[in-house]
Write an enzyme that holds these catalytic residues in place. Structure first.
Site, PDB file in Angstrom:
ATOM      1  N   GLY A  63       0.844  -1.148  -0.109  1.00  0.00           N
ATOM      2  CA  GLY A  63      -0.171   0.040   0.075  1.00  0.00           C
ATOM      3  C   GLY A  63       0.942   1.284  -0.072  1.00  0.00           C
ATOM      4  O   GLY A  63       2.227   1.207   0.212  1.00  0.00           O
ATOM      5  N   CYS A  64      -0.005   2.620  -0.312  1.00  0.00           N
ATOM      6  CA  CYS A  64       0.983   3.613  -0.551  1.00  0.00           C
ATOM      7  C   CYS A  64       1.395   4.045   0.861  1.00  0.00           C
ATOM      8  O   CYS A  64       2.867   4.139   1.133  1.00  0.00           O
ATOM      9  CB  CYS A  64       0.031   4.649  -1.234  1.00  0.00           C
ATOM     10  SG  CYS A  64      -1.402   4.739  -0.519  1.00  0.00           S
ATOM     11  N   TYR A  65       0.626   4.329   1.997  1.00  0.00           N
ATOM     12  CA  TYR A  65       1.112   4.868   3.278  1.00  0.00           C
ATOM     13  C   TYR A  65       2.094   3.779   3.873  1.00  0.00           C
ATOM     14  O   TYR A  65       2.999   4.120   4.480  1.00  0.00           O
ATOM     15  CB  TYR A  65      -0.218   4.708   4.125  1.00  0.00           C
ATOM     16  CG  TYR A  65      -1.068   5.908   4.097  1.00  0.00           C
ATOM     17  CD1 TYR A  65      -0.463   7.338   3.789  1.00  0.00           C
ATOM     18  CD2 TYR A  65      -2.508   5.830   3.692  1.00  0.00           C
ATOM     19  CE1 TYR A  65      -1.387   8.344   3.762  1.00  0.00           C
ATOM     20  CE2 TYR A  65      -3.475   6.791   3.445  1.00  0.00           C
ATOM     21  CZ  TYR A  65      -2.738   8.029   3.539  1.00  0.00           C
ATOM     22  OH  TYR A  65      -3.664   9.122   3.210  1.00  0.00           O
TER      23      TYR A  65
END
Lengths: 351, 351, 351, 351
Positions: free
Chosen positions: A154-156
């Site tokens: 995921g990005c975060y």
């Protein structure tokens, strides 16, 4: 590599699909030969993305997602569809002998029950969870190179884990007092037509959202617990920035000892030696999201606050590129035997 | 109040000066009769601010700052000049019998040595430090009403202190583990011509700055130490948002006990009862900077994270209005015997 | 006026409805007593618009649109619903004896056939077309004051017509060579959930749209033909700005003679004498959308290009305020016997 | 080409210098070996542009501009300095046998008197005006390939001339009634520290500027007069967009006959056949600045308005890339014997 790798993309209408198409324009060893969308099948890519006009990729016709067809035509397939949808497609493609890079959350969480609790759906392909490799190349390079199925991070989590890894492996910080204050550009909310994502609702404003239990929390905790060799619970909190792309995570930690910024900076630099896509900034410099825009760089800045004995880690990525499609391409390069950085832009868009 | 209060403004060319001029358009009991600027004297307000064209205020001629003249013409004077410059003007005006609302930092810090350490200048009028009242009306209403000299709070401190006050007075939180992650719009950087403030350097990006020792730290610590009745050291960290106006502070605290969100919300609501410019949001709602744009509202949202036993406080203000000129006007109203909200806009600019 | 006017608002969930609610906060002679929405009935205004928290207006409960109820409770009703929907509601309300300010296009076009051609629907209440007054106060003040039904002008037409009126009545310009290049902020596209209105599709970009036949064309041509006393066909072209609010129209015309800028400026100033909401800027100044943000001002700048013998007129308004709800309130004030500017903000939001 | 071309860049601190540095990251046949700046000499490129951290180019040390040194080290030199400054440096470098691409206006205007009138300085190197080639590759490919000195076109002229060329050479339009309404992103105003370029002055607003006599006017008129084979005077007018990059020119023309959109579209397509950096969009599509962001594409959309018998041409470029440094690189490639598109990004940044 004399032969071009043939790639497919399931789900081309969202921002991660769009970003992957954009990145493939300059890739000389991999070619996008199939792109699918239930709603846009029959059109060319240039029809839905005019920025591809007059480029060869723009002529590619969008098809319905058909695993048999994808398997026949592609060496590797990217899944840019929502979680739950991805798991069955991935399983079918693997059975057909195709390598899969899944951009959804479906294979990121090792533990079936944790996945089901946070995502509120049943995992129907949990037998693949042990095989799937978490696609963060700075941590899992060897496993990725031998994998059939990549769970693209995921990005975060990408920004948070890369920011914390050297501090945890070097035991610089307390593991029970980590706060991640993360801010993301609006493309992270996806390309769905929602009032909350309209220009007039996002521009010229700023807010927190999803507190206190964003779905990326268990993914972060899983990976930093491995790094810290203990179960870690974090306070992970997200905000919406009025920008297209970019995540900046400000990570608050407590030092276990009176470690100096010099020592910490040296340890970070050593940890990421030979991994040029993570840039540990010179002491005194802080990352800005624009410095990584359009690239797979993760820029890390380090601050020691002697008044509170805290280490503050600032970690910036482009949420669409390093946080999704660019990292997916790094992973696809690796599982296809190419250099990790083939086709990837290194020139951030400035201004 | 049958007679119009006459007000002066020293330093009209910055964003806080501009904001004060803007706010005075709708004030029916106070009139701006003097505005000064060394660089623009001789022009009318409309010459430098075309948004004032055809409004009576636009015809006001800018003068050189002359304390005698200001004292003769004004009942109250706002100082919108940099720190160090303000202290002498304030002293002179007070001697001439004029009330002063100082928007600079010069009289905010009670302790001379602390001021001099953080601001790196000598305080030449420290005899006024005990008389100056910290102009946060929700905390110091009575003192403000009787004051001659108001130290108008800083933007970040306003948001931080209002967010923390009920938690501290109710002893809900540990006082040795407070982290304030604050984000501000670009007007907070002032109207000076700097490359770093250019549109192309700020738009479409996000960064932290000034870590780990922003000058607003001692102001926050002074006030929350009074509220918590103990010396408090905070980790206070600032970021630059690509928006004109607005501050959102995300404040991370540890609960001292298993206090419920219900109890905390009730305590906040009671603390701010009768103080309508602070809006404790309904449980489940989080503040957004646009909801307070152009107003003196401070919106507070409360989140309890049971996984980490943290209370997360979100506090939003307009940095130019509540964080500077709007609050200055609240204070001026009070020291002049007017209602606190006279002339103040209550309608946020949406969108 | 000793008694408060009671107002209703049909359609509160769009940006024009939101703007009208915002404007009513400061109106002391008119009160919003009914707001309706099919989708949000039962909630309070503050539920859907948190910026109204703690304001009295926020407690107003949204109801289903019921003409009988509206007629019973309201002296005047604003219609902020799409064209076609408005015409029947307007007719019913008029029959019940309520005054109506219609923000849709339904009663703007005097000629039934022209309306039906451009809007592609049947006009079922064309008997009201002659009664309806076009609500541009600078042109139709007397008629508005005696009207029951106001056709509130479109945003683009307001800016275009006010910009052209003095040039046409003074016969300064050729009537067969007028080009209007208009640019609008994103709120003009409405609050509907469309991919094209998402932040990531609008921010950081600029485009033309709707060429060559925007629906506001016949409205502009109708009004400027009356002013020029001849049938005028214009080239009217629209663009989408990445801002929330604001329209700037750049209007290209050819001078009929060698008229000087001085003469033209004098004529414009005389035309708008006593009409303070139109501000003819000093020679050499050009309008900017921010100088009118949040207000009903129309700012007009004039340029004569001697190389091409053209008069270029620049006209700026806030599309939501002067271009919709603010002008609706001017009209409502007038038909209810109030001063035209009651409750209207005169302080543009800067920055 | 087996040998790497060595390039120099005079003036690296502005946006065009920054853009050129950015573009060189991916160029495999040309290497930046000298970058100069009077104010930043001694620092590395990464010191002033942190986005170049950890990239080889980031280690390049900035030097004082020294023609001898540049001549010794470089095959070609880009001048990214203001007009007037460029002319002498160019002359000296040519004498030393170095090829020059001048991004300033100094050699764009063929006629000395016209240059001196519009730019208000003396041209001290007018002997080079006949030799200099106007670097618009779609019009002057052969001359460019043989040139020593390239006058790199202005941003607005590039967009305007490419938009008008096919219409003029095909005599579709009247030559005495052309209006260009151009809008540019803020990077066009340069990287100088001016209040008018601050984020808070530009964001969330829109204005026209420089009317009626922008300095790019004679450059446009010179080139379109050649294309139309008659002296043409245009009305050219500029606006400031709150975006970083991008120009959209809306060009209003009158058709000489009842030419159909089909015929015009065919003529445009034929004119730009074999010139893939100009993309004539499919009928019905209009350009958006984001579709060309970060590239040298010029996207052209065509609209015929039968009501006014006008051809409206919409032309979009990235002002920093095609409008300055990207086009400079196209020209440098050509004069150095490389393919025109070497090193140039073809993937627009979306979103």
């Amino acid at each position: 590599m004399s032969q071009t790798i043939k790639a497919g993309l399931v789900g081309v209408t969202g921002y991660t699909g769009m970003e992957l198409a954009r990145l493939m324009i300059h890739h000389s060893s991999m070619e996008l030969v199939r792109v699918t969308s239930r709603s846009e099948a029959g059109k060319t890519l240039a029809d839905i993305y005019p920025f591809l006009n007059r480029l060869p990729l723009g002529n590619l016709v969008i098809t319905q997602p058909d695993p048999k067809d994808l398997a026949e035509e592609c060496d590797v397939v990217f899944l840019a569809v929502p979680h739950k949808t991805a798991m069955e497609i991935a399983a079918t493609l693997l059975e057909e002998g195709v390598k899969v890079v899944d951009l959804s959350a479906d294979f990121r969480i090792n533990d079936k029950a944790t996945y089901e609790q946070w995502y509120d759906v049943e995992h129907t392909r949990s037998e693949l969870l042990t095989e799937a490799v978490y696609g963060l190349p700075e941590l899992y390079l060897d496993q990725i190179m031998g994998a059939r199925l990549i769970a693209n991070p995921g990005c975060y989590p990408t920004s948070s884990i890369l920011g914390l890894a050297p501090a945890l492996t070097n035991k610089f910080i307390e593991t029970d007092d980590i706060v991640i204050d993360a801010k993301s550009g609006a493309s992270g909310a996806g390309r769905g037509a929602k009032v909350g994502s309209l220009f007039c609702e996002v521009a010229d404003s700023f807010k927190a959202y999803g507190l206190p239990s964003h779905r990326h929390t268990p993914e972060i905790e899983q990976e930093i617990s491995k790094l810290g060799k203990t179960d870690i619970t974090v306070s992970f909190n997200t905000h919406l920035l009025p920008i297209d792309r970019g995540i900046l995570s400000t990570i608050y930690t407590k030092l276990t000892a009176d470690t100096s910024l010099d020592d910490i900076h040296t340890a970070y630099t050593e940890f990421y030696a030979g991994k040029p896509m993570v840039r540990v900034l010179p002491k005194g410099q802080l990352p800005e999201t624009r410095f990584v825009r359009g690239t797979v760089f993760c820029d890390i800045g380090l601050v020691v606050d002697p008044r509170t004995n805290r280490l503050i880690i600032l970690s910036a990525i482009d949420n669409l590129c390093r946080g999704a499609s660019g990292q997916a391409l790094m992973n696809a390069n690796l599982i296809c035997g190419l250099d990790i950085d083939e086709g990837l832009p290194m020139a951030p868009m400035m201004p």
